[in-house]
Design a protein around this motif. Structure first.
Motif, PDB file in Angstrom:
ATOM      1  N   HIS A 239      -9.228  -1.272  -1.970  1.00  0.00           N
ATOM      2  CA  HIS A 239      -9.571  -2.387  -0.818  1.00  0.00           C
ATOM      3  C   HIS A 239      -9.859  -3.657  -0.473  1.00  0.00           C
ATOM      4  CE1 HIS A 239      -8.747   1.473   1.244  1.00  0.00           C
ATOM      5  NE2 HIS A 239      -8.919   2.187   0.098  1.00  0.00           N
ATOM      6  N   VAL A 240      -9.606  -4.201   0.411  1.00  0.00           N
ATOM      7  CA  VAL A 240     -10.395  -5.534   0.674  1.00  0.00           C
ATOM      8  C   VAL A 240     -11.982  -5.675   0.659  1.00  0.00           C
ATOM      9  CG1 VAL A 240     -11.089  -5.247   3.257  1.00  0.00           C
ATOM     10  CG2 VAL A 240     -10.305  -7.795   3.057  1.00  0.00           C
ATOM     11  N   GLY A 241     -12.743  -4.329   0.599  1.00  0.00           N
ATOM     12  CA  GLY A 241     -14.190  -5.093   0.120  1.00  0.00           C
ATOM     13  C   GLY A 241     -14.146  -4.744  -1.711  1.00  0.00           C
ATOM     14  N   GLY A 242     -13.509  -4.889  -1.964  1.00  0.00           N
ATOM     15  CA  GLY A 242     -13.480  -4.633  -3.663  1.00  0.00           C
ATOM     16  C   GLY A 242     -13.210  -2.926  -4.307  1.00  0.00           C
ATOM     17  N   GLN A 243     -13.285  -1.990  -2.593  1.00  0.00           N
ATOM     18  CA  GLN A 243     -13.765  -0.679  -2.991  1.00  0.00           C
ATOM     19  C   GLN A 243     -12.312   0.290  -4.134  1.00  0.00           C
ATOM     20  OE1 GLN A 243     -13.234  -1.826  -0.234  1.00  0.00           O
ATOM     21  NE2 GLN A 243     -15.272  -0.579   0.436  1.00  0.00           N
ATOM     22  N   ASP A 244     -11.929   0.450  -5.275  1.00  0.00           N
ATOM     23  CA  ASP A 244     -10.844   0.951  -6.029  1.00  0.00           C
ATOM     24  C   ASP A 244     -10.506   2.513  -5.045  1.00  0.00           C
ATOM     25  OD1 ASP A 244      -9.830  -1.137  -7.104  1.00  0.00           O
ATOM     26  OD2 ASP A 244     -10.312  -0.073  -9.367  1.00  0.00           O
ATOM     27  N   ASP A 245      -8.764   2.740  -5.078  1.00  0.00           N
ATOM     28  CA  ASP A 245      -8.760   4.265  -4.245  1.00  0.00           C
ATOM     29  C   ASP A 245      -6.916   4.401  -4.400  1.00  0.00           C
ATOM     30  OD1 ASP A 245      -9.217   5.908  -3.049  1.00  0.00           O
ATOM     31  OD2 ASP A 245      -9.371   5.234  -0.679  1.00  0.00           O
ATOM     32  N   LEU A 246      -6.994   5.768  -4.714  1.00  0.00           N
ATOM     33  CA  LEU A 246      -5.681   6.696  -4.301  1.00  0.00           C
ATOM     34  C   LEU A 246      -5.126   6.553  -3.209  1.00  0.00           C
ATOM     35  CD1 LEU A 246      -3.858   7.723  -6.685  1.00  0.00           C
ATOM     36  CD2 LEU A 246      -5.200   9.606  -6.292  1.00  0.00           C
ATOM     37  N   VAL A 247      -3.604   6.499  -2.960  1.00  0.00           N
ATOM     38  CA  VAL A 247      -2.928   7.201  -1.703  1.00  0.00           C
ATOM     39  C   VAL A 247      -2.590   8.451  -2.350  1.00  0.00           C
ATOM     40  CG1 VAL A 247      -1.397   6.136  -0.136  1.00  0.00           C
ATOM     41  CG2 VAL A 247      -2.850   4.295  -1.654  1.00  0.00           C
ATOM     42  N   ALA A 248      -2.716   9.283  -1.708  1.00  0.00           N
ATOM     43  CA  ALA A 248      -2.217  10.502  -2.637  1.00  0.00           C
ATOM     44  C   ALA A 248      -0.889  11.467  -2.083  1.00  0.00           C
ATOM     45  CB  ALA A 248      -3.109  11.505  -2.685  1.00  0.00           C
ATOM     46  N   LEU A 249       0.068  11.514  -3.245  1.00  0.00           N
ATOM     47  CA  LEU A 249       1.067  11.536  -2.817  1.00  0.00           C
ATOM     48  C   LEU A 249       0.833  13.392  -2.508  1.00  0.00           C
ATOM     49  CD1 LEU A 249       3.220  10.287  -5.469  1.00  0.00           C
ATOM     50  CD2 LEU A 249       2.914   9.638  -2.881  1.00  0.00           C
ATOM     51  N   ARG A 250       0.637  14.225  -1.740  1.00  0.00           N
ATOM     52  CA  ARG A 250      -0.595  15.136  -1.136  1.00  0.00           C
ATOM     53  C   ARG A 250      -0.953  15.488  -0.299  1.00  0.00           C
ATOM     54  NH1 ARG A 250      -3.094  13.856  -6.211  1.00  0.00           N
ATOM     55  NH2 ARG A 250      -5.613  14.592  -5.785  1.00  0.00           N
ATOM     56  N   THR A 251      -0.799  16.526   0.871  1.00  0.00           N
ATOM     57  CA  THR A 251      -1.446  16.154   1.875  1.00  0.00           C
ATOM     58  C   THR A 251      -1.764  17.766   1.840  1.00  0.00           C
ATOM     59  OG1 THR A 251      -0.139  15.084   2.897  1.00  0.00           O
ATOM     60  CG2 THR A 251      -1.504  16.076   4.713  1.00  0.00           C
ATOM     61  N   GLY A 252      -3.389  18.030   2.556  1.00  0.00           N
ATOM     62  CA  GLY A 252      -3.764  19.642   3.161  1.00  0.00           C
ATOM     63  C   GLY A 252      -3.699  19.459   4.908  1.00  0.00           C
ATOM     64  N   LEU A 253      -3.374  19.919   5.290  1.00  0.00           N
ATOM     65  CA  LEU A 253      -3.722  20.352   6.258  1.00  0.00           C
ATOM     66  C   LEU A 253      -3.823  21.708   6.878  1.00  0.00           C
ATOM     67  CD1 LEU A 253       0.129  19.350   7.356  1.00  0.00           C
ATOM     68  CD2 LEU A 253      -1.477  18.261   7.782  1.00  0.00           C
ATOM     69  N   ARG A 254      -4.079  21.781   7.989  1.00  0.00           N
ATOM     70  CA  ARG A 254      -4.757  23.728   8.816  1.00  0.00           C
ATOM     71  C   ARG A 254      -4.198  23.021  10.554  1.00  0.00           C
ATOM     72  NH1 ARG A 254     -11.309  23.160   8.556  1.00  0.00           N
ATOM     73  NH2 ARG A 254     -11.246  21.384  10.360  1.00  0.00           N
ATOM     74  N   VAL A 255      -3.964  24.250  10.919  1.00  0.00           N
ATOM     75  CA  VAL A 255      -3.412  24.283  12.556  1.00  0.00           C
ATOM     76  C   VAL A 255      -5.208  24.828  12.871  1.00  0.00           C
ATOM     77  CG1 VAL A 255      -2.695  25.863  14.218  1.00  0.00           C
ATOM     78  CG2 VAL A 255      -1.328  25.973  12.206  1.00  0.00           C
ATOM     79  N   ARG A 256      -5.011  23.692  13.982  1.00  0.00           N
ATOM     80  CA  ARG A 256      -6.484  23.798  14.830  1.00  0.00           C
ATOM     81  C   ARG A 256      -6.960  24.575  15.912  1.00  0.00           C
ATOM     82  NH1 ARG A 256     -11.239  20.705  16.898  1.00  0.00           N
ATOM     83  NH2 ARG A 256     -12.225  21.035  18.924  1.00  0.00           N
ATOM     84  N   ALA A 257      -7.436  25.447  15.598  1.00  0.00           N
ATOM     85  CA  ALA A 257      -7.600  26.897  16.208  1.00  0.00           C
ATOM     86  C   ALA A 257      -7.761  26.362  17.434  1.00  0.00           C
ATOM     87  CB  ALA A 257      -8.663  27.920  16.030  1.00  0.00           C
TER      88      ALA A 257
END
Length: 257
Positions: A239-257
């Motif tokens: 990121h622009v602030g210097g933090q390393d990160d991962l853009v994952a190729l998986r997702t967690g989803l849930r249905v909003r009750a």
């Protein structure tokens, strides 16, 4: 109604995804959106702000560039959404994402500051036109107008933690939840946690075959980040602030009750 978010998505022909800033769609849901469009779903995006308060990667903007940052980021999001295969994108407060009879309105990027450890808030300079400070009802009515225009089978938005707690993300969660409740539209929440808990109602899915599209989308945001590489887990970025990160190729989803 099914409580399995993936079954609802598999059955959906039209999907609307709600995000706070340009780049959030790629960083938080890039692989999910790429997988949906590859499977033939019609996916549209609405972004609440134009990312006016974003920091800039040194050297990412030419010295003779005279466009304001929001126009540069508009070009970035156009490139990213094309890479992900989205059918259309909208900006909250601009038709068709505008309540009937209302004058167009801008929800400005609120910026962010840490109020205390683990709690983020808008920057001290956030004005009355910022997304977090404008009336919640205005944004909700604008999103309802878009729901009536697009008529999606499902809406995808943040969970109540808003990924890392950015105030605009949290605000987007509340706006999306309120609009979907009033419109009677199913809302699916994206897990903020990298490893979502089934006990919290989240179901995870991997998105094989999306790395190339996601990397291209993320790499569109040269003002905001630098792509470091791709591995089995996803796209590595700084990121622009210097933090390393991962853009994952998986997702967690849930249905909003």
């Amino acid at each position: 109604m099914s409580t399995d978010p993936w079954q609802l998505l598999d059955d959906a022909g039209k999907v609307l995804v709600v995000h706070a800033h340009p780049d959030d769609e790629s960083l938080s849901t890039g692989a999910l959106l790429a997988s949906l469009t590859a499977a033939g779903a019609h996916v549209e995006l609405v972004t609440a702000t134009r990312g006016e308060e974003g920091e800039i990667v040194p050297g990412a903007i030419a010295e003779d560039e005279d466009r304001p940052l929001e126009l540069i980021r508009e070009a970035e999001i156009d490139a990213a959404t094309a890479r992900l295969g989205l059918a259309a994108r909208h900006v909250l407060g601009t038709p068709p994402a505008l309540a009937p009879g209302a004058a167009p309105r801008t929800y400005r990027d609120s910026g962010m500051q840490w109020i205390r450890e683990g709690l983020a808030g808008p920057s001290a300079s956030a004005g009355s036109d910022s997304f977090t400070h404008r009336p919640l009802e205005e944004a909700t009515e604008d999103l309802i107008a878009l729901l009536e225009h697009v008529r999606p089978d499902v809406v995808i938005g943040y969970d109540d933690e808003g990924t890392y707690g950015h105030p605009d993300h949290v605000r987007a969660h509340h706006v999306t939840a309120a609009a979907c409740a009033r419109a009677g539209t199913v809302m699916l929440e994206v897990s903020s946690a990298p490893e979502p808990a089934a006990s919290a109602g989240f179901h995870r899915r991997d998105h094989p075959g999306t790395a190339e599209a996601v990397r291209a989308a993320v790499d569109s945001y040269r003002t905001q980040l630098t792509v470091l590489g791709t591995d089995a887990e996803g796209i590595r970025i700084r990121h622009v602030g210097g933090q390393d990160d991962l853009v994952a190729l998986r997702t967690g989803l849930r249905v909003r009750a």
